[in-house]
Structures are given as C-alpha cells and as structure tokens.
Design an enzyme around this catalytic site. Structure first.
Site, PDB file in Angstrom:
ATOM      1  CG  ASP A 128     -17.445 -10.069  10.792  1.00 53.42           C
ATOM      2  OD1 ASP A 128     -16.570 -10.943  10.613  1.00 53.42           O
ATOM      3  OD2 ASP A 128     -17.798  -9.697  11.924  1.00 53.42           O
ATOM      4  CD  GLU A 150     -22.137 -14.200  13.027  1.00 50.50           C
ATOM      5  OE1 GLU A 150     -22.027 -15.029  13.953  1.00 50.50           O
ATOM      6  OE2 GLU A 150     -21.175 -13.534  12.591  1.00 50.50           O
ATOM      7  CD  GLU A 164     -13.094  -7.586  11.599  1.00 46.23           C
ATOM      8  OE1 GLU A 164     -12.141  -8.375  11.753  1.00 46.23           O
ATOM      9  OE2 GLU A 164     -13.017  -6.359  11.874  1.00 46.23           O
ATOM     10  CG  HIS A 242      -7.781 -11.586  18.349  1.00 48.98           C
ATOM     11  ND1 HIS A 242      -8.944 -11.808  19.040  1.00 48.98           N
ATOM     12  CD2 HIS A 242      -8.122 -11.577  17.040  1.00 48.98           C
ATOM     13  CE1 HIS A 242      -9.932 -11.952  18.181  1.00 48.98           C
ATOM     14  NE2 HIS A 242      -9.479 -11.811  16.968  1.00 48.98           N
ATOM     15  NE  ARG A 244      -6.560  -6.720  10.972  1.00 51.33           N
ATOM     16  CZ  ARG A 244      -7.493  -7.605  10.630  1.00 51.33           C
ATOM     17  NH1 ARG A 244      -8.719  -7.443  11.078  1.00 51.33           N
ATOM     18  NH2 ARG A 244      -7.205  -8.633   9.881  1.00 51.33           N
ATOM     19  CG  HIS A 275      -3.715 -13.920  18.008  1.00 54.57           C
ATOM     20  ND1 HIS A 275      -2.860 -13.798  16.946  1.00 54.57           N
ATOM     21  CD2 HIS A 275      -4.972 -13.956  17.481  1.00 54.57           C
ATOM     22  CE1 HIS A 275      -3.558 -13.754  15.835  1.00 54.57           C
ATOM     23  NE2 HIS A 275      -4.835 -13.860  16.122  1.00 54.57           N
TER      24      HIS A 275
END
Length: 467
Positions: A128, A150, A164, A242, A244, A275
């Site tokens: 994605d 996937e 995504e 992590h 967004r 991260h």
C-alpha cells in the site's frame, strides 16, 4: 503452436525462453515482505527477475534483499528528506518509465506477440505504499500487467491509514492479478467488483519472511539489550509507534500509557525501537527517557527485531506488519489504532484494538500481564495470516499463468468463518475495542473520525518488523 485443451495458450511455450518479471520495492517493510518472493524467483529455473527500488528508504531495501542473495538492479533514487507524497508519486512514475525504456526498450502497444525474453511479462508490487501505487500506474501505462501482492486489505476509510488505504484501492483498479493474503481480503476485492477469478489467496509473505528470520539467532545489536542476550525470564513488552495519523496527540497518549505501565510493572522491560523521524522521536523521548525499565533503542536490523518480537510477551504497536507477525511468534498484540485493515486478526482474537487512549492501553496490558490463563489463551490462538508458504504459492501461480504448469492450491479454508456466521445472523461478543464488527450483510469497520492532515512524508524507517 498446439493449444492446451482449455483453449488458453501458455504465455511462453519455448523451453529456451527466459521470461522477465519486474519487481518494484520502495520501503523496508515492502522489502521484508517481498524477500521470500525474490528469493523464490532467484531460485527459479526459468524466470528472471529485475528488481528496482524507488530509493524511498535509501540503502535499507538493498540491505534486506541481500539476505536472499539478491542485488538491486536499479535504484530510482527519489528518497530525500521532506519529499511530499505528490513529488514521490510523480518521480517514481517518471523514473520507472525511464528505467524500463533504457533496460527493455520501447514498450509494444499490446502484450500479444511481445518479445517475452526482452520485455517483462508482469510487474509485481506489494501492499500500500506510494511507491507501489505509482509503480503500478507506470507499469499499466507501459502495458506491463500488474500483480498485486498483499491485495485486498481494507479499513473502509481512505483517511485511515493515510495515504495507504487509497493506495491499496488504486492498485486494485490497475492490477490484473490480485494475490490476497486471506479470504477476507479476497472478499473485499470481490465486493468492489473485482472478478473473483482474478483473485488468489496465498497467505501473507510476512509470515514467510518471519520464518526465514527465525532461522537466524541474530544478536540484538543495541547495547541497551546486551543483558537480555542470555536472559530468558524477564518479561518484555515491545513498543512501536510511528504512523502519521498518530503524530502529535496520539503519540503523546501512547507514550503516557507506556510510562504508566513501566511505573506499575518495574520488573517488566519495555523496549521501544525509536523511529528517528523528529515527529516521532521528539514526542516520545521526553515522555520516556530516564525511566529505568524503558529502553529507547536505535532501529534494529530485521532479524534482530524478529528475535526480540519472539522474545516479548506483548507487542504494543501501530504497525500493520507486526499485527500479522507477532501472533506467529506467540506474542500478544495490542493495536494502538482506532481501526485496522487486519480484521481477520481481530476476528481470531490475536489482535486487540485499543486506540491511543492511555486508559484502554493500560487496562488491556494489565490483563495480559496479570492474568496468566488469559495470556495463554490469547497467545495460543491460530494466526490467520499464513503458514510460511505464501511465496511458494505466488511463484507457482506465475508458473501456471506463464507456462501453463499445474494450478497452485490456495491458502486457507476457502471461506471466512466470521463472515459466514455474520450473514447467518449470529451476534459477536462485544469487543470494547472502539471499532465495531457489525453482524449480518455489509459487515465492516466503522469509519474513524478523520484526524488532522499531516503535511509531510516520512522517508526514513518504516513500519513492520525491523523498526
């Protein structure tokens, strides 16, 4: 040329032909999940793969693929700090076309009669990412059929995860062949109008990759964990954060929950591979630095993190990959998101959605840490995401399509128990997890409330095993 009895000729009927497949990878999680596929293709007697990385995660993709003895054929070199999603998409689109022209020559106007030894018979993309979506569109423009590994995972909201979810849906409109990890993913595609005969359930390649990593006993590689090398008794909780949509307030709430848990359970080690993106590290470090049983460590190599994940009792995570991988290692998973495209794990009870509410996170972790019987029940549930043979099925499917070899056997039962019982009218137990699983026709996750848009894009270390 003699046609087989079903009337569809093989794409390649010359025993001396060596057809090419283009494999495009952008991020480290893509590389990890495609690692078993590129390894299987490397060992293939007839198919030659051409591996291209977008450069979105500079150097990291090549490092992962070398574990399978595969060198990247080309790096589009688009990765740079601060690149926007639109810039990333546009540059992958343009640079992949340029690479294909230089490597393979001009495309033919049709796949019919194409020189299969010169021009790729297919392009494989994974998942994605923006790289995958842009590469799929570029391949379509070049008349290279797209296979989507996937395929079919959905949350039902194009804002979660962003971007995504929309990337997945875009690739679904482009792909010729959909390699779905589960029956639920297959059902999502069919519900969107994809011909069921173009969907093949393989299991998830992430489980294949995890099993490859499990064969290695890689040192953790970070000094903070040296004392755990020979320690098999200390309870460990792995934390990754992590995404967004959690930047800002969401990460603050997760960090607050971890600090509370660390205070309540001083004998439990909380390990957070941090991260490096300032939007993440800058939020979590002030909340957790200096707590004695919280280790903020550098991002770990894939095989080392796989070992740590298997060592842990619990993973508290917003990573999509870890939702699939941790249950395969017998690790309980608390998902710090309000919705997940991994609905099969929620149905199977291997995942619990807790969002970013500190009270919910703490309560769920307490139950796993305090109730041994419940912990054993959760960690012994069957992982719905694969059996470690997804890559083999994908390559067998390609052999069937290109050479008319025998058809592969799909993964799984061929139906979803949860979906069948939903349609039959059986009610589910309340999850208390924020995202609902409706009964009856039309089941799916309730759209989460959209968060504030994030203007920038991370180009460093991605989600999944190896955070």
């Amino acid at each position: 040329m003699t046609l087989p009895s079903h009337g569809v000729p093989p794409v390649v009927d010359d025993p001396l032909s060596t057809p090419h497949v283009l494999v495009v990878v952008g991020t480290r999680p893509e590389a990890i999940k495609m690692l078993p596929v590129v390894q299987a293709l490397r060992e293939h007697a007839r198919i030659e793969q051409v591996v291209v990385t977008s450069g979105q995660h500079p150097g990291l993709v090549a490092d992962v693929l070398r574990l399978a003895g595969v060198e990247v054929d080309a790096d589009l070199a688009i990765g740079r700090p601060g690149i926007t999603l639109n810039e990333l998409f546009a540059e992958v689109l343009e640079r992949l076309e340029r690479f294909c022209a230089e490597r393979f020559g001009p495309p033919s106007s049709s796949v019919v009669g194409r020189d299969i030894d010169r021009y790729p018979f297919a392009c494989l993309v994974h998942g994605d990412t923006t790289t995958a979506a842009a590469a799929a569109l570029a391949a379509f423009h070049l008349r290279i059929p797209v296979g989507h590994v996937e395929a079919g995972m959905r949350t039902s909201s194009t804002l979660s995860p962003f971007p995504e979810e929309l990337n997945r849906q875009l690739i679904a409109r482009i792909a010729s062949f959909h390699l779905a990890p589960t029956e639920v993913a297959k059902g999502n595609l069919v519900a969107e109008g994809i011909d069921i005969q173009r969907v093949f359930v393989t299991g998830n390649t992430a489980i294949d990759a995890l099993q490859l990593a499990a064969d290695r006993c890689t040192p953790y590689g970070v000094p903070e964990l040296d004392d755990l090398e020979d320690d098999t008794t200390t309870r460990v909780v792995v934390v990754t954060a992590h995404r967004r949509e959690s930047w800002g307030r969401g990460l603050e709430r997760v960090g607050t929950a971890i600090a509370r848990l660390a205070g309540e359970y001083p004998d439990v080690r909380f390990v957070l591979p941090l991260h490096p993106n300032p939007a993440v590290a800058g939020t979590l470090r002030p909340l957790l630095l200096g707590i004695p049983n919280v280790d903020l460590v550098a991002p770990m190599v894939y095989s080392a993190f796989a070992r740590l994940l298997g060592r842990a009792d619990i993973a508290i995570t917003d990573s999509g990959g870890i939702q699939e991988e941790a249950p395969a290692l017998g690790t309980a998973v608390l998902v710090t998101r309000e919705s997940t495209e991994r609905t099969e794990g929620v149905d199977a009870g291997t995942l619990e959605l807790v969002g970013t509410d500190p009270d919910r996170i703490v309560a769920a972790a307490r139950r796993l840490l305090d109730d041994k019987a419940y912990f054993q029940e959760v960690t012994h549930r069957t992982n719905p995401y694969g059996d470690g043979r997804a890559a083999q099925r994908i390559v067998e499917a390609m052999d069937h399509l290109v050479f008319d070899d025998p058809a592969p056997v799909p993964y799984g039962a061929g139906f979803s128990r949860g979906v069948v019982l939903d349609w039959a009218g059986y009610e589910r137990e309340p999850t208390g997890q924020g995202a609902t699983a409706p009964t009856g026709p039309g089941r799916g996750l309730v759209d989460p409330s959209p968060g504030s848009p994030i203007p920038d894009v991370d180009t460093t270390i991605p989600e999944g095993v190896g955070m």
